[in-house]
Design a protein around this motif. Structure first.
Motif, short mmCIF file in Angstrom:
data_model
loop_
_atom_site.label_atom_id
_atom_site.label_comp_id
_atom_site.label_asym_id
_atom_site.label_seq_id
_atom_site.Cartn_x
_atom_site.Cartn_y
_atom_site.Cartn_z
N GLN B 34 63.48 66.73 -9.46
CA GLN B 34 63.90 65.42 -9.02
C GLN B 34 65.36 65.53 -8.59
N HIS B 68 57.01 59.05 -1.72
CA HIS B 68 58.13 59.28 -2.64
C HIS B 68 58.60 60.72 -2.63
N THR B 101 49.31 62.48 -17.07
CA THR B 101 49.92 61.33 -16.42
C THR B 101 51.19 61.01 -17.17
N ARG B 103 55.14 58.80 -17.14
CA ARG B 103 55.96 57.73 -16.57
C ARG B 103 56.88 58.33 -15.51
N SER B 104 57.01 57.66 -14.41
CA SER B 104 57.68 58.27 -13.25
C SER B 104 59.12 58.68 -13.56
N GLN B 118 50.22 60.01 -7.26
CA GLN B 118 50.50 58.70 -7.82
C GLN B 118 49.33 58.29 -8.69
N LEU B 125 52.90 58.79 -12.72
CA LEU B 125 52.55 59.88 -11.82
C LEU B 125 51.57 60.79 -12.53
N GLU B 215 63.16 53.46 -14.54
CA GLU B 215 61.99 53.77 -13.71
C GLU B 215 62.46 54.38 -12.41
N ARG B 216 61.63 55.21 -11.87
CA ARG B 216 61.91 55.74 -10.56
C ARG B 216 60.81 55.27 -9.63
N THR B 218 57.91 55.07 -7.39
CA THR B 218 56.89 56.06 -7.06
C THR B 218 56.39 55.89 -5.63
#
Lengths: 202, 245
Positions: B34, B68, B101, B103-104, B118, B125, B215-216, B218
């Motif tokens: 990221q 994204h 899965t 959290r973004s 997604q 994600l 949060e980022r 998505t």
């Protein structure tokens, strides 16, 4: 949190960083960073302001700042380069001063100057999260994100390296457009967090 | 007291944590990161924004939502690279032909062997495939086996196939008074009326605090009915139906 045992001697610490003490300890504000008149003038001119107090007496004194991690650095005659914001406490035997850092400081948003600590003794530096100490040798130069740099010691040459290209202009930059490259022989302290910097968003 | 441990390229761990907050990647080839999570590196590594030029094919293979992809960077080269995120705890996880899965905002980096998608649940994600990835959490991560009900703020992610759903505590929400209480907080709400419930085989990852990481984005989902996070479906009833009134 840092505990300092004092037996008549003193330390220089960041203003307002004392959280507790026992014994008989006195606190005295040192004007202009505590490097004397010349240092005071330099600090005013360079904007590398440092609010310092002298702590002296008998007993134990605890220092802390915003729950950040504290790292101890032993100095045996070397010079420690550290941002004034990251310097918590030094033995009173250590000399502090300011030095020009060039472009690197500007990219960090910390100004063009940095604080130096010289002499024999121990200094405490602050980092957001436990700092990682990385050795730089002629064979292994190191690149550091400007926002994660905290301090360094030794004979190091630093250059600002940029990966800016036309994609950065198009808004497809990598977020790692600027790095400080350290070459030579020494140690670099890196914190596991990035300050908001001008370069960090590119 | 001895000084702190000093690391150089030989002593840095390969694909492991340096301390609780820093992860070292032994890079031979490519990793996805990221933006802005690299703090230092040894060796020759180049960083490129994804989504253009010769990396285009890679993106097609690993990113299935180009919306994204702009938040991600490809690190390419040879060397040791240190990753960290705002002094949060970081951990690496291995996936073997599995899925997870997350959290973004928690995902930091992953190997190209994984593909990023997604999730149908907004803000999450999904990683599918084989490889290693690094995720951050606020405090150490706890692995729990379903069936379990977790606090929404403590949830980091889940692996394999538990089925996540919302759970409302009817002890609190039953009746008119309960509804008023839950909506206004009057009369004392415990703050734990709403949980996520997981059932099925798999693992649920929890962080040890209820403080969320930022949060980022998505990326937006295609705006069509039936897609969670898309435009709202026509409402059948008022909000009361939620509480069984």
């Amino acid at each position: 949190m840092l505990a300092v045992d004092l037996a008549g001697d003193g330390v220089k610490a960041k203003n307002g960083s004392m959280v507790a003490y026992d014994g008989r300890i006195g606190f005295k504000k040192l004007t202009g960073g505590g490097d004397g008149l010349r240092g005071m003038v330099t600090r005013r001119l360079t904007g590398e302001q440092m609010e310092v107090m002298e702590v002296k007496g008998h007993g134990t004194c605890w220092f802390a700042d915003r729950a950040t991690e504290i790292n101890l650095v032993d100095l045996r005659g070397e010079t420690l380069y550290v941002e004034a914001d990251n310097l918590l406490c030094t033995d009173s035997g250590l000399r502090t001063g300011t030095t020009f850092t060039g472009l690197r400081g500007a990219s960090q948003g910390n100004g063009l100057f940095t604080t130096t600590v010289e002499g024999i003794g121990r200094a405490a530096i602050l980092s957001d999260g436990q700092a990682v100490v990385l050795r730089v040798s002629p064979r292994y130069p190191l690149q550091v994100d400007p926002g994660a740099y905290v301090a360094h010691t030794g004979k190091l040459k630093q250059t600002l390296q940029s990966g800016v290209n036309f994609r950065t202009v198009l808004g497809e930059g990598s977020g790692e457009a600027f790095q400080i490259r350290f070459e030579g022989e020494g140690l670099v302290y890196v914190q596991p967090s990035e300050r908001n910097t001008v370069g960090g968003n590119v | 007291m001895s000084g702190p441990a000093v690391f150089d390229p030989q002593t840095l761990p390969a694909d492991d944590n340096v301390n609780a907050y820093t992860f070292c990647v032994d890079l031979h080839g490519q990793w996805f990161l990221q933006k802005g999570k690299m703090i230092a590196y040894y060796g020759r590594i180049s960083f490129d924004g994804v989504g253009h030029g010769r990396l285009d094919r890679l993106v097609a293979g690993s990113f299935h939502s180009p919306l994204h992809a702009a938040d991600w960077v490809v690190a390419e080269g040879e060397g040791k690279m240190l990753l960290a995120d705002r002094a949060f705890d970081v951990n690496s996880y291995d996936l073997e032909d599995g899925n997870l899965t997350v959290r973004s905002g928690n995902l930091l980096a992953f190997q190209p062997g994984l593909s990023l998608k997604q999730s149908v649940i907004p803000g999450f994600l999904t990683l599918i495939g084989t490889g290693k990835f690094v995720a951050a959490s606020n405090g150490p991560v706890i692995f729990a086996e379903p069936p379990i009900r977790v606090d929404p703020q403590a949830l980091v992610g889940w692996a394999d196939c538990p089925s996540p759903c919302h759970h409302y505590d009817h002890q609190y929400l039953r009746g008119v008074l309960g509804g008023v209480r839950a909506l206004t907080g009057l009369g004392g709400a415990s703050g734990e009326e709403h949980q996520f419930e997981f059932t099925g085989a798999g693992q649920v990852l929890l962080q040890s605090t209820e403080q969320l990481m930022a949060e980022r984005d998505t990326g937006s989902v295609p705006g069509q009915p039936g897609v969670p996070g898309g435009p709202p479906a026509p409402q059948q009833g008022g909000p009361q139906s939620r509480f069984g009134l």
